[in-house]
Design an enzyme around this catalytic site. Structure first.
Site, PDB file in Angstrom:
ATOM      1  N   LYS A  13      19.581 -62.422  -4.861  1.00 57.28           N
ATOM      2  CA  LYS A  13      20.726 -62.221  -5.789  1.00 57.28           C
ATOM      3  C   LYS A  13      21.821 -63.268  -5.837  1.00 57.28           C
ATOM      4  O   LYS A  13      22.322 -63.565  -6.961  1.00 57.28           O
ATOM      5  CB  LYS A  13      21.538 -61.024  -5.232  1.00 57.28           C
ATOM      6  CG  LYS A  13      20.524 -59.680  -5.090  1.00 57.28           C
ATOM      7  CD  LYS A  13      21.377 -58.508  -4.412  1.00 57.28           C
ATOM      8  CE  LYS A  13      21.864 -58.844  -3.002  1.00 57.28           C
ATOM      9  NZ  LYS A  13      21.146 -58.934  -1.947  1.00 57.28           N
ATOM     10  N   ARG A  88      26.707 -50.632  -3.800  1.00 58.70           N
ATOM     11  CA  ARG A  88      25.678 -50.519  -2.844  1.00 58.70           C
ATOM     12  C   ARG A  88      25.377 -49.169  -2.225  1.00 58.70           C
ATOM     13  O   ARG A  88      24.636 -49.104  -1.209  1.00 58.70           O
ATOM     14  CB  ARG A  88      25.919 -51.388  -1.507  1.00 58.70           C
ATOM     15  CG  ARG A  88      25.233 -52.514  -1.140  1.00 58.70           C
ATOM     16  CD  ARG A  88      25.986 -53.316  -0.218  1.00 58.70           C
ATOM     17  NE  ARG A  88      24.972 -54.165   0.391  1.00 58.70           N
ATOM     18  CZ  ARG A  88      25.165 -55.764   0.196  1.00 58.70           C
ATOM     19  NH1 ARG A  88      25.862 -56.079  -0.979  1.00 58.70           N
ATOM     20  NH2 ARG A  88      24.410 -56.503   1.023  1.00 58.70           N
ATOM     21  N   ARG A 127      17.513 -69.633   5.094  1.00 55.80           N
ATOM     22  CA  ARG A 127      18.732 -69.904   4.390  1.00 55.80           C
ATOM     23  C   ARG A 127      19.757 -70.779   5.233  1.00 55.80           C
ATOM     24  O   ARG A 127      20.056 -70.532   6.296  1.00 55.80           O
ATOM     25  CB  ARG A 127      19.394 -68.498   3.988  1.00 55.80           C
ATOM     26  CG  ARG A 127      20.655 -68.796   3.145  1.00 55.80           C
ATOM     27  CD  ARG A 127      21.136 -67.568   2.600  1.00 55.80           C
ATOM     28  NE  ARG A 127      21.230 -66.289   3.233  1.00 55.80           N
ATOM     29  CZ  ARG A 127      21.264 -65.212   3.007  1.00 55.80           C
ATOM     30  NH1 ARG A 127      21.241 -65.205   1.917  1.00 55.80           N
ATOM     31  NH2 ARG A 127      21.257 -64.447   3.867  1.00 55.80           N
ATOM     32  N   ARG A 160      24.356 -68.176   8.185  1.00 52.68           N
ATOM     33  CA  ARG A 160      25.310 -67.181   8.336  1.00 52.68           C
ATOM     34  C   ARG A 160      24.955 -66.155   9.621  1.00 52.68           C
ATOM     35  O   ARG A 160      24.095 -65.890  10.077  1.00 52.68           O
ATOM     36  CB  ARG A 160      24.776 -66.130   7.119  1.00 52.68           C
ATOM     37  CG  ARG A 160      26.016 -66.410   5.672  1.00 52.68           C
ATOM     38  CD  ARG A 160      25.369 -65.845   4.773  1.00 52.68           C
ATOM     39  NE  ARG A 160      25.032 -64.336   4.846  1.00 52.68           N
ATOM     40  CZ  ARG A 160      24.723 -63.450   3.809  1.00 52.68           C
ATOM     41  NH1 ARG A 160      24.879 -64.145   2.607  1.00 52.68           N
ATOM     42  NH2 ARG A 160      24.413 -62.080   4.048  1.00 52.68           N
ATOM     43  N   ARG A 171      20.048 -54.957   8.443  1.00 50.24           N
ATOM     44  CA  ARG A 171      20.575 -54.863   7.094  1.00 50.24           C
ATOM     45  C   ARG A 171      19.375 -54.310   6.191  1.00 50.24           C
ATOM     46  O   ARG A 171      19.588 -53.573   5.259  1.00 50.24           O
ATOM     47  CB  ARG A 171      20.755 -56.228   6.743  1.00 50.24           C
ATOM     48  CG  ARG A 171      22.187 -56.695   7.156  1.00 50.24           C
ATOM     49  CD  ARG A 171      22.244 -58.245   7.293  1.00 50.24           C
ATOM     50  NE  ARG A 171      22.063 -58.907   6.025  1.00 50.24           N
ATOM     51  CZ  ARG A 171      21.816 -60.199   5.770  1.00 50.24           C
ATOM     52  NH1 ARG A 171      21.696 -60.850   6.609  1.00 50.24           N
ATOM     53  NH2 ARG A 171      21.756 -60.567   4.451  1.00 50.24           N
TER      54      ARG A 171
END
Ligand code: AP5
Ligand code: MG
Ligand code: ZN
Length: 220
Positions: A13, A88, A127, A160, A171
């Protein structure tokens, strides 16, 4: 265009939104980025949301909806907007409809980036994000020119806090339980655009432009 981008954690996203923001010249508004900025600067909001985010749960709707209501009233949203990570929950989606209605605005489309869970884990664990400007990289799929440093501002890249494997699994569960129902919500409104998010970064981006009907030279 008034758009939102929907999909699992790590679906891409933020990556697509950063590219679309430049192409369409509309603000990219990410609730996750806003929360992380507040955590980093130890604000009152940051202190309220930190434990939810680091445990892989959602921040309460009340906090999120108020934040977005303020953000959508900023003048830069008059030329359009691209929401990333909001709404969400069904409750947030209904609140967004009400906020836009009050402002006499309409959502044009919800872009749904479809990516299977196996691919997600690989994307999230690789990431890296810039500590300064938030630009997103991937150690294999989208590495920076100089290892560990941002191409844009030269600052160090980090992993992160919520990208540890145990939190990622949590998540994903949260996503399937609370956010995936939004796919049907926007389908019922006739606004859903489904994009297969498994291809390369460039091919997924081209597919989004195609499905939005944006031509190569539009907005340039
Ligand atoms: P948020 O920051 O929104 O996190 P998320 O939804 O979990 O999504 P991510 O940012 O992890 O993934 P992404 O889809 O942006 O993927 P990316 O482009 O980085 O939210 C964080 C937390 O904040 C939530 O858990 C929640 O606690 C809270 N929160 C936020 N909004 C909320 C709300 N509305 N209500 C309540 N709580 C809220 O890509 C991932 C990696 O893959 C990158 O390394 C990238 O380089 C790579 N990649 C991307 N596309 C491709 C591709 N096509 N091929 C190969 N690699 C790719
Ligand atoms: Mg993101
Ligand atoms: Zn940077």
């Amino acid at each position: 265009m008034n758009l939102l981008i929907l999909g699992a954690p790590g679906a891409g996203k933020g990556t697509m939104a950063q590219m679309l923001q430049e192409k369409l010249n509309i603000p990219h508004i990410s609730t996750g980025d806003i929360f992380r900025y507040n955590i980093k600067n130890d604000t009152e909001l940051g202190r309220k949301v930190k434990q939810y985010i680091e445990s892989g749960a959602l921040v309460p709707d009340s906090l999120t909806v108020d934040l977005m209501k303020d953000r959508l009233q900023k003048p830069d949203c008059l030329k359009g907007f691209l929401l990333d990570g909001f709404p969400r929950t069904i409750n947030q989606a209904e609140s967004l409809d009400a906020i836009l209605d009050e402002m006499n605005l309409n959502l044009d489309n919800a872009i749904y980036l479809e990516v299977p869970d196996e691919v997600i884990i690989e994307r999230i664990t690789g990431r890296r994000v810039c500590t300064e400007c938030g630009k997103t990289y991937h150690i294999k799929n989208n590495p920076p020119i100089r290892e560990g440093l941002c191409d844009v501002c030269g600052k160090p890249l980090i992993q992160r806090e919520d990208d540890k494997e145990a939190t990622v699994i949590k998540r994903l569960e949260t996503y399937h339980r609370q956010t995936e129902p939004l796919v049907a919500y926007y389908k019922n409104q006739g606004k859903l655009l489904v994009v297969n998010g498994e291809g390369s970064i460039d091919s997924v981006f081209q597919e989004i432009l195609r499905i939005l009907g944006v031509q190569e030279n539009d907005f340039n």
